[in-house]
Design a protein around this motif. Structure first.
Motif, PDB file in Angstrom:
ATOM      1  N   THR A 139      -8.574 -31.677  -0.851  1.00  0.00           N
ATOM      2  CA  THR A 139      -7.632 -32.091   0.188  1.00  0.00           C
ATOM      3  C   THR A 139      -8.348 -32.819   1.318  1.00  0.00           C
ATOM      4  OG1 THR A 139      -6.206 -30.193  -0.317  1.00  0.00           O
ATOM      5  CG2 THR A 139      -5.874 -31.280   1.797  1.00  0.00           C
ATOM      6  N   VAL A 143      -7.537 -36.682   2.520  1.00  0.00           N
ATOM      7  CA  VAL A 143      -7.073 -37.030   3.862  1.00  0.00           C
ATOM      8  C   VAL A 143      -8.091 -37.920   4.574  1.00  0.00           C
ATOM      9  CG1 VAL A 143      -6.495 -36.112   6.135  1.00  0.00           C
ATOM     10  CG2 VAL A 143      -5.699 -34.934   4.084  1.00  0.00           C
ATOM     11  N   LEU A 169      -2.829 -41.914   1.119  1.00  0.00           N
ATOM     12  CA  LEU A 169      -3.034 -40.539   0.658  1.00  0.00           C
ATOM     13  C   LEU A 169      -2.387 -40.325  -0.701  1.00  0.00           C
ATOM     14  CD1 LEU A 169      -3.977 -37.625   1.126  1.00  0.00           C
ATOM     15  CD2 LEU A 169      -1.847 -37.230   2.388  1.00  0.00           C
ATOM     16  N   GLY A 385      -2.338 -32.065   1.892  1.00  0.00           N
ATOM     17  CA  GLY A 385      -2.682 -33.389   2.395  1.00  0.00           C
ATOM     18  C   GLY A 385      -1.536 -34.071   3.101  1.00  0.00           C
ATOM     19  N   TYR A 395      -5.997 -30.918  10.290  1.00  0.00           N
ATOM     20  CA  TYR A 395      -7.123 -31.253   9.423  1.00  0.00           C
ATOM     21  C   TYR A 395      -8.402 -30.549   9.873  1.00  0.00           C
ATOM     22  CZ  TYR A 395     -10.876 -34.108   7.425  1.00  0.00           C
ATOM     23  OH  TYR A 395     -12.007 -34.512   6.789  1.00  0.00           O
TER      24      TYR A 395
END
Length: 501
Positions: A139, A143, A169, A385, A395
Motif C-alpha cells: 500500500t 500511494v 493509484l 490506498g 499515510y
C-alpha cells in the motif's frame, strides 16, 4: 565530504571482506536448488545471476533507502554511521541468511522458515505478521509513487484527471495485480533491468550534482557528532527505526525467498543477497548525504530539511532531484524514484500471496488458486490506498507502523537464523549479535514512539513539545534484549541435551 567518501569505501570493502565471512559461515555447496528441482514455471524459475541481483535490489530498494534516508538525515551526518555499519553487520547478514535458509528449505516463505527454527507458535505469529506487513508495504509503495507522479506532472504543467493521485493509484494497483498473478519471469524478470538502469542513473546523478555544485557541502561526522534533529527526537532508537531499508529491514526477508526460488546455484547467494543489500546501503548513503548537504541549518539543527520533508515525500524527493540535476536529469531521476517503490510494491503483494499459499498449502500452479489469493490481497491494499488518496487514512500513520513492524520482523528473522546456525554447528554469533542489537532497538522504540506506548510514558513541555522518557525506555530496552539472548542460549542448551539423549 570526506566522511561520505570514507563510508562509501567501507561499504565496498565490507562486501568483499565481511560479506565473504558471512558466506563462508553458511557454507554454500553444489546441491540441487529449488529452482531446478521444483521448477513450476510460475514462482520457481531459473534466472541468470545478474538478473537475480537486479530483481533483488529493486525488490528491496523502495522508498525506504530514499525517503527514509532523508528522514534519517534530520539527525545529521551521524546517520552515515548507521547506514554503513548497519548494512555490513546487520542488513547484509539478515538478507543473506533469510535468502539462503529459504533456499535450503525449498524456497519457503520467511514465516514457514522461522517456524521451523523457532517453533509453531512463532510460525503462526510470523504468518500474520508477514501478511500484514507485506500488505502495508504494498500500500505504501502504491500511494507513494502515485504522489510522485502527480508532483512530476504538476511541475511540467499537466492538469486534469490524468494528474490526479487516484487515477495513478488505480493504475499502479492494476499493474500490481498482473505482476502478482503471472509468472515471475514474464514481467518482473523482463522489465527490472530497465528499471535498474533508471535507479543507477538517479543515484549517480544526485551525488554528482552535490559534488559539482559549490553551494552544497556534505558535513563531516566528526564536526557534527551530535543530535541535529529540530524536534530533539532521540537518536536511539528513532534513527535506527527511521532508516530501515538502507541499513537493515525485515521487509527484505519477505523478498529474499522470491530469489531463493530462482537461483541455479547456492554460490550465487553472496552476490545476490549480500551484494544487493550493500548496493541499497550506497543508495541510502547518497540520499542521506543529499539531506545533509542541500538544506539550511539553523542553530545547529536541520530546520531546512525538516521544512522540506514537511511538504511530503513527493515534494522532498523532487526538490532534491531538481536542485542537484535539473532538466532531463530531473526527469530521468524522477522516473527512477517512481519505479523504485513500484518494484517493491509488486513483489510485496506477490510475497503476501506466497506466504498465504505456504500457510494454507494452496498450490499456485493453478490460475484459479492464484486468483483466490490475489483478489483479497490486492483488495485490502486497494481499500487502504484509495482511503488514503481520499483523505480517510493517514499515510504517515501507515508508514510509522510499517517502520516498527519492519524492524521487529528483522529481529525475529535474525534469531531464527541464529538457531539455524546453531543446529548446523556453525558460528551463530554472527547473527545473534545483530539480533540482540535489533531487539533493543525495537523494544525501546515501542516504549517511546507516540504510535505505541509513547503517549503513556512520555511527557509534554508547556509549549507542547514531547519530552521522551528515556530514563525508563533505555533500561527496559537493554533488559529485554539481554533477556532474549538468555532465552536463546537456554534454548540451544535444551536442543543439545535432546540431541545427546
Amino acid at each position: 565530504m570526506v566522511s561520505f567518501v570514507i563510508c562509501l569505501a567501507i561499504l565496498l570493502i565490507g562486501y568483499f571482506t565481511y560479506g565473504k565471512v558471512v558466506d563462508n559461515t553458511f557454507g554454500p555447496d553444489d546441491r540441487e536448488t529449488p529452482a531446478v528441482r521444483i521448477n513450476d514455471g510460475v514462482d520457481y524459475v531459473v534466472m541468470p545471476q545478474w538478473k537475480l541481483f537486479l530483481v533483488q535490489l529493486l525488490n528491496i530498494a523502495g522508498l525506504g533507502p530514499i525517503f527514509g534516508a532523508m528522514q534519517g538525515a534530520l539527525w545529521g551526518p551521524i546517520v552515515f554511521l548507521w547506514i554503513t555499519f548497519g548494512t555490513i553487520f546487520a542488513g547484509g547478514v539478515h538478507d543473506y541468511f533469510s535468502g539462503m535458509i529459504s533456499e535450503r528449505n525449498d524456497g519457503g516463505s520467511i514465516a514457514e522458515v522461522t517456524g521451523k527454527y523457532l517453533g509453531h507458535a512463532m510460525q503462526n505469529v510470523m504468518r500474520v505478521f508477514s501478511v500484514v506487513l507485506l500488505i502495508m508495504v504494498g500500500t505504501v509503495f502504491a500511494v507513494g509513487p502515485a504522489g510522485l507522479i502527480v508532483t512530476l506532472c504538476k511541475n511540467f504543467g499537466a492538469t486534469g484527471f490524468l494528474a490526479t493521485t487516484l487515477f495513478w493509484l488505480v493504475l499502479i494497483l492494476i499493474y500490481y495485480f498482473i505482476a502478482t498473478f503471472i509468472s515471475i519471469d514474464k514481467i518482473i524478470g523482463k522489465i527490472y533491468p530497465v528499471f535498474g538502469i533508471c535507479l543507477v542513473i538517479m543515484a549517480i546523478g544526485v551525488i554528482i550534482g552535490i559534488y559539482t555544485n559549490p553551494e552544497f557541502t556534505i558535513p563531516e561526522i566528526w564536526t557534527h557528532l551530535y543530535n541535529m534533529h529540530p524536534s530533539a527526537t532521540p537518536i536511539w532508537s528513532f534513527m535506527f527505526i527511521t532508516v530501515a531499508c538502507g541499513a537493515i529491514s525485515g521487509f527484505h526477508s519477505t523478498q529474499s525467498p522470491l530469489m531463493a526460488r530462482c537461483m541455479k546455484s547456492e554460490k550465487q547467494g553472496h552476490f545476490v543477497f549480500y551484494g544487493a543489500m550493500v548496493a541499497e546501503g550506497i543508495i541510502a548513503l547518497i540520499w542521506a548525504a543529499a539531506g545533509c548537504a542541500l538544506y539550511e541549518v539553523t542553530g545547529g539543527l536541520n530546520t531546512g530539511l525538516a521544512a522540506a520533508l514537511a511538504e511530503g515525500q513527493s515534494a522532498a524527493i523532487y526538490d532534491v532531484c531538481s536542485r542537484t540535476m535539473g532538466g532531463i536529469g530531473t526527469a530521468l531521476a524522477m522516473i527512477g524514484v517512481v519505479v523504485c517503490p513500484i518494484t517493491s510494491g509488486d513483489t510485496a503483494f506477490r510475497s503476501a500471496r506466497l506466504t498465504l499459499a505456504d500457510w494454507f498449502k494452496i498450490d499456485q500452479g493453478s490460475y484459479v488458486n492464484r486468483l483466490k489469493l490475489c483478489i483479497p490481497v490486492l483488495g485490502v491494499g486497494a481499500v487502504l490506498g484509495i482511503g488514503n488518496a481520499l483523505g480517510y487514512i493517514d499515510y504517515t500513520v501507515i508508514w510509522r507502523y510499517f517502520s516498527w513492524t519492519n524492524q521487529t520482523l528483522a529481529m525475529i528473522v535474525l534469531w531464527a537464523a541464529s538457531m539455524f546456525l546453531f543446529v548446523e554447528k556453525k558460528n551463530f554469533w554472527i547473527t545473534a549479535v545483530p539480533a540482540t542489537f535489533m531487539s533493543a532497538v525495537s523494544s525501546t522504540y515501542f516504549i517511546l514512539a507516540p504510535e505505541c506506548l509513547g503517549g503513556l510514558v512520555n511527557g509534554k513541555t508547556a509549549d507542547g513539545a514531547t519530552v521522551y522518557n528515556t530514563a525508563v525506555a533505555y533500561p527496559i530496552g537493554i533488559i529485554f534484549a539481554i533477556a532474549l539472548l538468555v532465552i536463546f542460549l537456554m534454548a540451544t542448551k535444551r536442543h543439545s541435551a535432546k540431541a545427546q539423549a
